[in-house]
Each structure stands twice: as C-alpha cells, then as structure tokens.
Design a protein around this motif. Structure first.
Motif, PDB file in Angstrom:
ATOM      1  N   ASN A 165       1.213  -1.606   0.051  1.00 19.35           N
ATOM      2  CA  ASN A 165      -0.105   0.002  -0.183  1.00 19.35           C
ATOM      3  C   ASN A 165       0.506   0.791  -0.386  1.00 19.35           C
ATOM      4  O   ASN A 165       0.473   2.399  -0.816  1.00 19.35           O
ATOM      5  CB  ASN A 165      -0.877  -0.008   1.117  1.00 19.35           C
ATOM      6  N   ALA A 166       2.059   1.648   0.487  1.00 18.03           N
ATOM      7  CA  ALA A 166       3.091   2.406   0.592  1.00 18.03           C
ATOM      8  C   ALA A 166       3.031   2.304  -0.686  1.00 18.03           C
ATOM      9  O   ALA A 166       3.708   3.589  -0.673  1.00 18.03           O
ATOM     10  CB  ALA A 166       3.979   2.579   1.904  1.00 18.03           C
ATOM     11  N   PHE A 167       3.476   2.236  -1.778  1.00 16.31           N
ATOM     12  CA  PHE A 167       3.882   2.022  -3.264  1.00 16.31           C
ATOM     13  C   PHE A 167       2.956   2.481  -3.479  1.00 16.31           C
ATOM     14  O   PHE A 167       2.928   3.903  -4.428  1.00 16.31           O
ATOM     15  CB  PHE A 167       4.461   0.689  -3.311  1.00 16.31           C
ATOM     16  N   TYR A 168       1.768   1.768  -3.711  1.00 21.89           N
ATOM     17  CA  TYR A 168       0.126   1.759  -4.887  1.00 21.89           C
ATOM     18  C   TYR A 168      -0.180   3.277  -4.151  1.00 21.89           C
ATOM     19  O   TYR A 168      -1.147   3.994  -4.981  1.00 21.89           O
ATOM     20  CB  TYR A 168      -0.165   1.055  -5.149  1.00 21.89           C
ATOM     21  N   ASN A 169      -0.723   3.120  -2.304  1.00 25.32           N
ATOM     22  CA  ASN A 169      -1.825   3.771  -2.014  1.00 25.32           C
ATOM     23  C   ASN A 169      -2.899   3.855  -2.232  1.00 25.32           C
ATOM     24  O   ASN A 169      -3.658   4.760  -2.734  1.00 25.32           O
ATOM     25  CB  ASN A 169      -0.691   5.463  -2.467  1.00 25.32           C
ATOM     26  N   LEU A 170      -3.527   3.023  -2.875  1.00 29.50           N
ATOM     27  CA  LEU A 170      -4.851   2.313  -2.906  1.00 29.50           C
ATOM     28  C   LEU A 170      -4.566   1.171  -2.405  1.00 29.50           C
ATOM     29  O   LEU A 170      -4.421   0.053  -2.229  1.00 29.50           O
ATOM     30  CB  LEU A 170      -4.705   2.051  -4.614  1.00 29.50           C
ATOM     31  N   ASP A 171      -6.353   0.806  -2.419  1.00 31.23           N
ATOM     32  CA  ASP A 171      -7.105  -0.204  -1.985  1.00 31.23           C
ATOM     33  C   ASP A 171      -7.821  -0.670  -2.132  1.00 31.23           C
ATOM     34  O   ASP A 171      -8.749  -0.084  -3.335  1.00 31.23           O
ATOM     35  CB  ASP A 171      -6.864   0.173  -0.482  1.00 31.23           C
ATOM     36  N   THR A 172      -8.483  -1.807  -2.435  1.00 32.86           N
ATOM     37  CA  THR A 172     -10.063  -1.900  -2.427  1.00 32.86           C
ATOM     38  C   THR A 172     -11.163  -2.268  -0.994  1.00 32.86           C
ATOM     39  O   THR A 172     -10.208  -2.381  -0.218  1.00 32.86           O
ATOM     40  CB  THR A 172     -10.428  -3.693  -3.373  1.00 32.86           C
ATOM     41  N   ARG A 173     -12.211  -2.898  -1.199  1.00 34.21           N
ATOM     42  CA  ARG A 173     -13.667  -2.764  -0.675  1.00 34.21           C
ATOM     43  C   ARG A 173     -13.163  -4.253  -0.450  1.00 34.21           C
ATOM     44  O   ARG A 173     -13.885  -4.602   0.704  1.00 34.21           O
ATOM     45  CB  ARG A 173     -14.834  -2.664  -0.891  1.00 34.21           C
ATOM     46  N   ILE A 174     -12.739  -5.085  -0.398  1.00 37.49           N
ATOM     47  CA  ILE A 174     -12.249  -6.727  -0.395  1.00 37.49           C
ATOM     48  C   ILE A 174     -12.144  -6.855   1.707  1.00 37.49           C
ATOM     49  O   ILE A 174     -11.222  -6.332   2.432  1.00 37.49           O
ATOM     50  CB  ILE A 174     -11.258  -7.183  -1.286  1.00 37.49           C
ATOM     51  N   ASP A 175     -12.979  -7.563   1.657  1.00 33.08           N
ATOM     52  CA  ASP A 175     -12.859  -8.371   3.146  1.00 33.08           C
ATOM     53  C   ASP A 175     -11.765  -9.154   3.149  1.00 33.08           C
ATOM     54  O   ASP A 175     -11.895 -10.998   2.851  1.00 33.08           O
ATOM     55  CB  ASP A 175     -13.808  -8.679   4.132  1.00 33.08           C
ATOM     56  N   THR A 176     -10.403  -9.298   2.965  1.00 33.70           N
ATOM     57  CA  THR A 176      -9.322  -9.979   3.067  1.00 33.70           C
ATOM     58  C   THR A 176      -9.573 -11.418   3.585  1.00 33.70           C
ATOM     59  O   THR A 176      -9.370 -12.405   3.347  1.00 33.70           O
ATOM     60  CB  THR A 176      -8.533  -9.216   3.033  1.00 33.70           C
ATOM     61  N   GLN A 177     -10.071 -11.223   4.811  1.00 32.37           N
ATOM     62  CA  GLN A 177      -9.906 -12.678   5.794  1.00 32.37           C
ATOM     63  C   GLN A 177     -11.390 -13.502   5.345  1.00 32.37           C
ATOM     64  O   GLN A 177     -10.969 -14.603   5.689  1.00 32.37           O
ATOM     65  CB  GLN A 177     -10.799 -12.129   7.025  1.00 32.37           C
ATOM     66  N   ARG A 178     -12.036 -12.838   4.019  1.00 27.72           N
ATOM     67  CA  ARG A 178     -12.751 -13.988   3.424  1.00 27.72           C
ATOM     68  C   ARG A 178     -12.387 -14.736   2.166  1.00 27.72           C
ATOM     69  O   ARG A 178     -12.929 -15.303   1.462  1.00 27.72           O
ATOM     70  CB  ARG A 178     -14.057 -13.482   3.229  1.00 27.72           C
ATOM     71  N   ILE A 179     -11.339 -14.025   2.304  1.00 24.39           N
ATOM     72  CA  ILE A 179     -10.480 -14.421   0.631  1.00 24.39           C
ATOM     73  C   ILE A 179     -10.115 -16.326   1.121  1.00 24.39           C
ATOM     74  O   ILE A 179     -10.609 -17.111   0.297  1.00 24.39           O
ATOM     75  CB  ILE A 179      -8.922 -14.269   0.725  1.00 24.39           C
ATOM     76  N   VAL A 180      -9.477 -16.972   1.894  1.00 25.75           N
ATOM     77  CA  VAL A 180      -9.505 -17.817   2.086  1.00 25.75           C
ATOM     78  C   VAL A 180     -10.744 -19.021   1.959  1.00 25.75           C
ATOM     79  O   VAL A 180     -11.056 -19.880   0.962  1.00 25.75           O
ATOM     80  CB  VAL A 180      -8.460 -18.633   2.986  1.00 25.75           C
TER      81      VAL A 180
END
Length: 517
Positions: A259-274
C-alpha cells in the motif's frame, strides 16, 4: 507510479468474472443454484461488480442471473453481450430484475480479429460501437464497453474506438489483454496514453481484464493500475479461459501489502479470501495448487530448518503478511527432512510434550529416521514417536483390574513411577472408565477434568486395535491424549497417562527453567 490525469475513485473497483469468464474454464461449469451460492460468497467478500454470465448464450445463465438478482440487491450485477441487437435485447430482459444493473458490451478491435473473426473494416467497427452502445444506454445507466484484444490493436484505432464508446454513453472502458500477450511496461503505457489523449476519458472509469497465458495477468493488472486503470477484472483462484484470468486474491493482497507504493486499496474483506477460494474449489471440483499464492496450502507453510528457525525468532523474517489476514488460521511449520530441531521441539510443546535435552535429542534422531521413510511428519506421527520413545521419566501402566460393585464399577491400577517404584490405587465410578480415571488420578496426583472421550477401531479383523482419544482440562488449559491397545479399557488408561505424563514433564521443565533463571 505515474499519477493518472483523470479524476478517479480513491479505491480500485473489483469486477469479478468468476461466474462468467471463470466458468468458461474447462470443467468449471456451474448450475444456476451453484452460481447463487458463489455469488453470495463474492458479495460477502466485498467485490464491487459481479458478472453473472452471458445471457444470449444459454437459458442457464439467464436463470442464474434471475436467482442472483433476487438475492443480491446491493451489489452491481453485470451481464456480457455482443454488439448485436438480439444479444442486447436478451441481456436487457435479463437485467430487468436487477437492483443495480450493468450491461457489458464487447467488440473486437485488433486487425487480426477484424479480418478473420468479424470480417469488418475499421469504419464498420466504429459504427457498430456507436450504434450498440447508444441502444444499450437508452435502457441502462451503467454501460461497460470492452475493446476485445485491445493490447494487439493499433493505438490510433484503439483511441478512436474508445472515443466512440464514450461519446455513445459508455461509463466504463475496458481494455482487455484477451490472449495474455502484453507485458507490464506495454500495458502501463497503453492506459497512460489512452487516458491522456482520448476525448472524454476523464468522464469514465478505465478497466483492465488480463489473461494469464504468459503468467503475467496479475503483474499486467497492477501495471494497468499504475497507468490509470481504476477497475480490475479477474476471478477467484484465477480460473478462466485457457490459463485463466488475473487472480483477484493476488491482486488485492499486492495492493494491501504494498500500500505504501500504490496508495490504493479495495473494498475486499481480505479475511474472507481463503473461505471464498475454498467455496469455489468445492463447487467446481477444481483443487487449488499447493504453491498457489495467498490461497494455496503451502502459502504460509515452512519446512526448511533455516526458515523455521527464523520464523520462530520473528515472523517477519519469512512472511510478508499474516495468514489470518487472508483467512488462514495460522502459519504451518511443516515437519520433514529439511526441518531442524527447534521446529520439532516447538511442535512437540504445542502438542503438550515438554522434553529435556537428552530426551529431545533421542526423539529428534527418531524423527530424522522417520523422515527417510515419509515426506511429511504430522502430529499423529510425533505422538506415536513419543509413545515409542525411550523416555523413562513417566508413569507406566503395570496392571489393572475392573470389576462391578453393585451399580458401580471398581478399578484397581498398578503403576510404575519415574523412579521404578510400584504404586497401587483403587477408585469407584459410575462406569469402568470413570472408575479407571479416578484410580489413575489417585495414583499420580494429577487432576484432570474430562471434556470428551472417544474410542474407535484401528485396523480390521483379528489384528484390529482399539484407540482411545480424550480431551481434558487442567488449570484452565485443554489437552488431548491418545492410547492404543487391543483392549479399549487399557487404551483408555494409556490415553489418560499420555496427558498426565506430559503435564508432569512440563511442570518439571518449567521449574528447572525458573531455577536456572
């Protein structure tokens, strides 16, 4: 990273095409009911747009969209359509049930596709874009136009096609790398120039849809973001045509970790990825390769002794993200021929075995010998080693007798203590096992609160043995023990002593560590 010249959302929109492009992966077709289950998982994950299918291609896709639209009212639902009046009419009817509809139109723009697939001139392609985008926009507010095979299209003509789509009312412009041909540097420049040069580019969101034929889908999608794209299209586990699509889980975590490089994010709940990845795998019957980034079984697994030693000292030595952040319960120290003694000791302690130096040395030698016969040593293997190891500082069962006393049972046990002395104790209980555990507690002085107890057969026929498994609580901590014997009552005694000996050994080691400090 170059700053885009157009006004863009603060976050990257995630356009999920698991149910459309992903389902086109050989062997990954889903029933309408399965699509509904997957769509719910995607909505819970937090994707912005779900592409449910290609309505003009099948009744199944139309039925699936209707079921999904009934369920999901807060997520944008898209369907794919060719630039043909009949396709558009079918898609509009399908979208009529959606609370937040999007029509996704596509037309090839590359010279190869114009000549051999469409048999259309440049002028005919531009006229088709204008006609069909205008037709669709008359019925739906959100229109996405995809210039199929954009990365192999002449730049001047690609700009003309984009301009035509924007002028006709498109709200999102997708520039797909349809055959996974481009490189990060090329696609970054393609987006930069299109956004800078095409009239009206500041009024639309630019999207990237990258295929993985050269293994560059995620890298190319990230480069497109650097070039100004603010929507990325992909699928869970990267499934899709041929080698698949951009894997959403990889792209999302790249943006989060860097994030420090892109300075962009998403709405994804990453804990639900797996969980979402595993849901898809179950629905389509396609397992995820073990070394797959983020969601593969080995993504947070460590076998090398050097890596395991570093992980035990500081997780950051060999992990750039927390496994819990993407839905894994924890990192795994996989024990095998490359593992060191520190990892074996750590796993033994997690199982409740606290060994002194000479005991650990002996068990580690046996562990190494076992690794020559099998690739991975699991918890059950370690427990078997501990039962077989010549560790002489625990209580051993010498004999036992169980009898009925009226409505209750009576147990007599004789143990050999760590010094070789014999200890005999009796106890009564509501049944043979209850009486047995009472006698063992009296003989060892260890008080265990039984939480669960199970017995089952190991093997078949005359050689079958009984295995007892129990879960107990002591001083607020939960412990598990196992014992094996041809007599299930004896197996139960061995399981109880398995826990008691570990507790006594742990207390002794802790006392020695305190004394040494």
């Amino acid at each position: 990273m170059n700053t885009p010249t157009h006004s863009a959302p603060a976050q990257i929109r995630i356009f999920d095409t698991t149910l459309r492009d992903g389902e086109q992966s050989p062997g990954c077709s889903m029933t309408p009911q399965q699509k509904v289950v997957m769509a719910r998982g995607l909505a819970d994950l937090g994707v912005d747009i779900i592409e449910t299918g290609f309505p003009a291609s099948s009744q199944s896709d139309r039925e699936a969209h209707a079921l999904i639209a009934r369920d999901l009212r807060d997520t944008t639902l898209a369907v794919l359509s060719r630039c043909l009046p009949g396709d558009i009419e079918t898609s509009l009817r399908t979208l009529s049930a959606s609370a937040r509809p999007r029509l996704h139109l596509f037309l090839s723009t590359s010279p190869l596709h114009r000549e051999h697939k469409l048999r259309m001139s440049r002028e005919q392609v531009l006229q088709s874009i204008d006609t069909h985008v205008r037709l669709a926009r008359g019925h739906v507010d959100e229109i996405e136009f995809s210039a199929e095979d954009a990365t192999r299209t002449e730049e001047d003509f690609l700009h003309d096609a984009i301009a035509a789509a924007i002028a006709a009312g498109a709200t999102t412009i997708n520039l797909p790398d349809t055959v996974g041909f481009t490189t990060p540097e090329e696609i970054r420049a393609m987006f930069e120039r299109a956004i800078a040069k095409v009239a009206g580019a500041d009024r639309v969101v630019f999207s990237a849809h990258c295929h993985n034929d050269l293994g560059l889908a995620v890298a190319n999608s990230l480069a497109a973001i650097e070039g100004g794209a603010r929507q990325v299209e992909g699928s869970i586990n990267g499934i899709g045509e041929r080698a698949g699509n951009c894997a959403i889980e990889e792209l999302v975590m790249a943006l989060k970790v860097r994030n420090a490089f892109y300075n962009l994010d998403t709405r994804i709940d990453t804990q639900r990825i797996v969980p979402t990845s595993q849901l898809l795998s179950r629905l389509v019957g396609m397992p995820v390769q073990r070394n797959k980034a983020i969601v593969g079984a080995n993504a947070f697994a460590h076998e090398s002794g050097i890596h395991q030693h570093g992980m035990l000292r500081h997780r950051g030595t060999y992990e750039i993200m927390q496994p819990q952040d993407v839905g894994w319960p924890s990192s795994q120290m996989v024990l095998g021929r490359h593992s060191g003694r520190a990892a074996v000791e750590q796993r033994l302690r997690a199982l409740g075995y606290w060994l002194e130096e000479d005991e650990l040395k002996l068990v580690f030698e046996q562990f190494k010998a076992l690794c020559e016969r099998q690739r991975v040593v699991g918890d059950a293997d370690l427990q078997a080693l501990m039962q077989d190891a010549a560790v002489s500082d625990g209580y051993r069962l010498a004999s036992m007798t169980i009898s009925d006393v009226g409505s209750r049972a009576n147990a007599l046990v004789e143990l050999s203590d760590p010094d070789g002395n014999r200890i005999a104790e009796t106890a009564q209980g509501n049944g043979p096992v209850d009486a047995l555990f009472g006698a063992l507690s009296a003989a060892t002085g260890v008080q265990l609160q039984l939480e669960s107890y199970q017995v089952h057969s190991v093997g078949i026929g005359a050689d079958a043995r009984g295995e007892a498994s129990l879960s107990v609580r002591c001083d607020g901590e939960e412990y598990e023990g196992t014992g094996t014997s041809k007599d299930i009552i004896e197996a139960s005694a061995l399981a109880w002593l398995d826990v008691a000996n570990r507790l006594l050994r742990q207390r002794r080691v802790e006392q020695q560590e305190v004394a040494a400090a």
